[in-house]
Design an enzyme around this catalytic site. Structure first.
Site, short mmCIF file in Angstrom:
data_model
loop_
_atom_site.label_atom_id
_atom_site.label_comp_id
_atom_site.label_asym_id
_atom_site.label_seq_id
_atom_site.Cartn_x
_atom_site.Cartn_y
_atom_site.Cartn_z
N THR A 126 0.91 -1.12 -0.07
CA THR A 126 -0.08 0.12 0.20
C THR A 126 0.82 1.08 -0.20
OG1 THR A 126 -1.48 -1.22 1.32
CG2 THR A 126 -2.02 1.08 1.23
N GLU A 143 10.21 10.38 9.27
CA GLU A 143 8.84 11.21 9.95
C GLU A 143 7.63 10.19 9.78
OE1 GLU A 143 8.09 14.44 10.58
OE2 GLU A 143 6.36 13.44 11.39
N ASP A 146 2.78 -1.77 18.29
CA ASP A 146 2.90 -0.67 17.40
C ASP A 146 3.24 0.63 18.13
OD1 ASP A 146 2.50 0.45 14.50
OD2 ASP A 146 0.86 1.61 15.68
N LYS A 151 6.60 3.21 18.26
CA LYS A 151 6.71 4.65 18.05
C LYS A 151 7.27 5.37 19.02
CE LYS A 151 2.76 4.00 14.63
NZ LYS A 151 1.49 3.85 14.33
N GLY A 186 -2.93 5.27 6.32
CA GLY A 186 -3.56 5.88 5.13
C GLY A 186 -2.52 5.68 4.19
#
EC number: 1.1.1.3
Lengths: 331, 331
Positions: free
Chosen positions: A7, A141, A212, A216, A308
């Site tokens: 994706t 980023e 997850d 981060k 996304g």
């Protein structure tokens, strides 16, 4: 060179196509993509690939090319490139092929942009050191907060601040589930709905157990707080044990439960917390949010889309422009 | 060179002192301030002034120095400097001495950082053109949103985005008053309280009639949307006509009234708007907030302190570091 064409990789191709005019105006030409590889196949053209065609081929045949490869490092060595966009899937246990690719790229003096959290959550300081030794630029980023600017914001706009802490919601899947539980849905049902909508994976462990978010937090701890920590150093509690009862109990005190990651010079923790209704961290839905506590500027809160295809690719574009600007000596 | 030594100018001095170690580490030395002027007096030292002493003197004697001057441009000409920090008070009607100082500095090839909204709201394109012609850097992060990063965020992190619109609350005084009115206070009483707390000035016109918000919208329109507009082009409605009745009416529909500035390629407007309770723009208190609608990244919302001595100085520090980094060829 793009490694990984799921994706996000396809999103990068699409964004480069959509920004043709902008990139040409700024740099005289769109940066050439000389090689794209997915997990099994590769396609190359030293004159620059036709990205639209590759996206089409990938969608039709599930492969980017007809040439199969066995060792991604051999592919890297076979191509003349100066920047690797590493967007293979995150493997939080071993770092996966992404860790190998990034390491190899630095050893060969190439710049790297990645949104792959595994390598950074496991071996941040080694990778940063390697980039520095080899004079390579390294930007990531999109690893935290997707399209929400946070790492570059702290490194650039807020570089003169002493950042005391960052607290935030860094996983849209958990937040979607918790927001649904606020409305009275039990955990299992909310998770199922998240899976049906494509927010959660078939095996949701990585999201709901807080891994997850933890990855981060590790990236923020290393990059913003200059700590030397890795995934194993995070105190992690996920959301899978949160009952409808606990949510109702919270609501009766005008609170919601949210999965919060917190990082500071001394903290490195992921846990469900009680947040007063109306507080910015009580946000509902799939957005990510971060509260940055800076000593001069005071509190700064930012939110945006944490995931996304195009959104994540937009973070890569931002990194790409920063690197190209430096190369071109732009202001 | 610092022109203007009211709250913000003193904040800049304090921030430079607090960041001595950081600046020395990054650039080998703290940038020398060779001249400070307030509205009547000036003090100079080509070897670098003792900022702590000047702040003390200003607070004790209300003057930065014993030498009085009549023409600020003569002062600028008498000093060997390379960067002007222009923090004289905003004059939205004429641009005031700030406009003269900035113009003169560019004509002499100096870089400029300002938080003075007047010059930018009145003559943005002329000033930008002048800076470009003379090869000068020009930064003004603090003119909009104080410590909330917005201009540099759009110019740098989001430079690859097509920003479709920015909507936000850019005046903490109005928002304080409206937040108090939400709790049932009439306008006059809320204004009085804001004045007592130092949020509103004795003559509150500039804030409550929306002029301050309008100036900020002009700066965003020019700098982010590359329009060529000035203060007179803004459609402005302030908050002074908002009645307790209107606020109650809004509340009965679960809405609040907020003074919103909106900027896009075609819009340039300041007006009180109905905002659903719980919506990010329904924020209470003195914070500023901006919603940036970007085509790839999607919606990004940021909030932070819109005013304050150290907070505004922190925006100047951010600009200063960006300029010094460019000069030193930092990444």
């Amino acid at each position: 060179m793009i490694s990984g064409f799921g994706t996000v990789g396809q999103g990068v191709a699409e964004v480069l196509l959509r920004r043709k005019e902008f990139l040409t105006g700024r740099y005289g030409a769109v940066p050439k993509v000389v090689c794209v590889m997915d997990s099994k196949t590769v396609t190359k053209d030293p004159e620059g690939l036709d990205l639209a065609q590759i996206v089409k081929r990938k969608q039709e045949t599930r492969s980017v090319g007809e040439e199969r490869y066995t060792d991604s490092l051999e592919v890297l060595d076979s191509v003349d490139y100066d920047l690797l966009i590493e967007v293979t899937p995150t493997d939080i246990k071993t770092g996966g092929v992404g860790l190998k690719n990034i390491t190899h790229a630095f050893e060969c003096g190439k710049d790297v942009i990645t949104v792959n959290k595994g390598p950074l959550a496991l071996e941040f300081s080694r990778l940063i050191g390697l980039a520095r030794e080899n004079g390579c630029k390294f930007r990531f980023e999109g690893t935290v907060g997707g399209a929400m600017p946070i790492i570059n914001l702290c490194h650039e706009n807020l570089v003169g601040e002493n950042i005391r802490s960052i607290r935030g919601i860094f996983n849209g899947t958990c937040n979607y589930i918790l927001s649904k539980m606020d409305k009275g849905q039990p955990y299992e049902q909310a998770l199922k709905e998240a899976q049906q909508l494509g927010y959660a994976e078939t095996d949701p462990t990585n999201d709901v157990e807080g891994y997850d978010t933890a990855a981060k937090c590790v990236i923020l701890a290393n990059s913003v707080f200059h700590r030397d920590v890795s995934f194993k150093d995070v105190k992690i509690t996920g959301i899978s044990q949160i009952t409808a009862d606990a949510v109702a109990q919270a609501a009766s005190h005008n609170m919601v439960i949210r999965l919060i990651g917190e990082v500071s010079d001394t903290k490195l923790e992921v846990s469900p917390r009680l947040i007063p209704a109306g507080h910015p961290l009580g946000i509902s839905g799939t957005l990510n949010i971060a509260q940055i506590d800076a000593d001069l500027a005071g509190p700064i809160t930012i939110n945006g889309r944490g995931a996304g295809k195009i959104e994540t690719a937009s973070a890569i574009l931002s990194d790409l422009i920063a690197i190209l600007d430096e190369r071109h000596g732009h202001a």
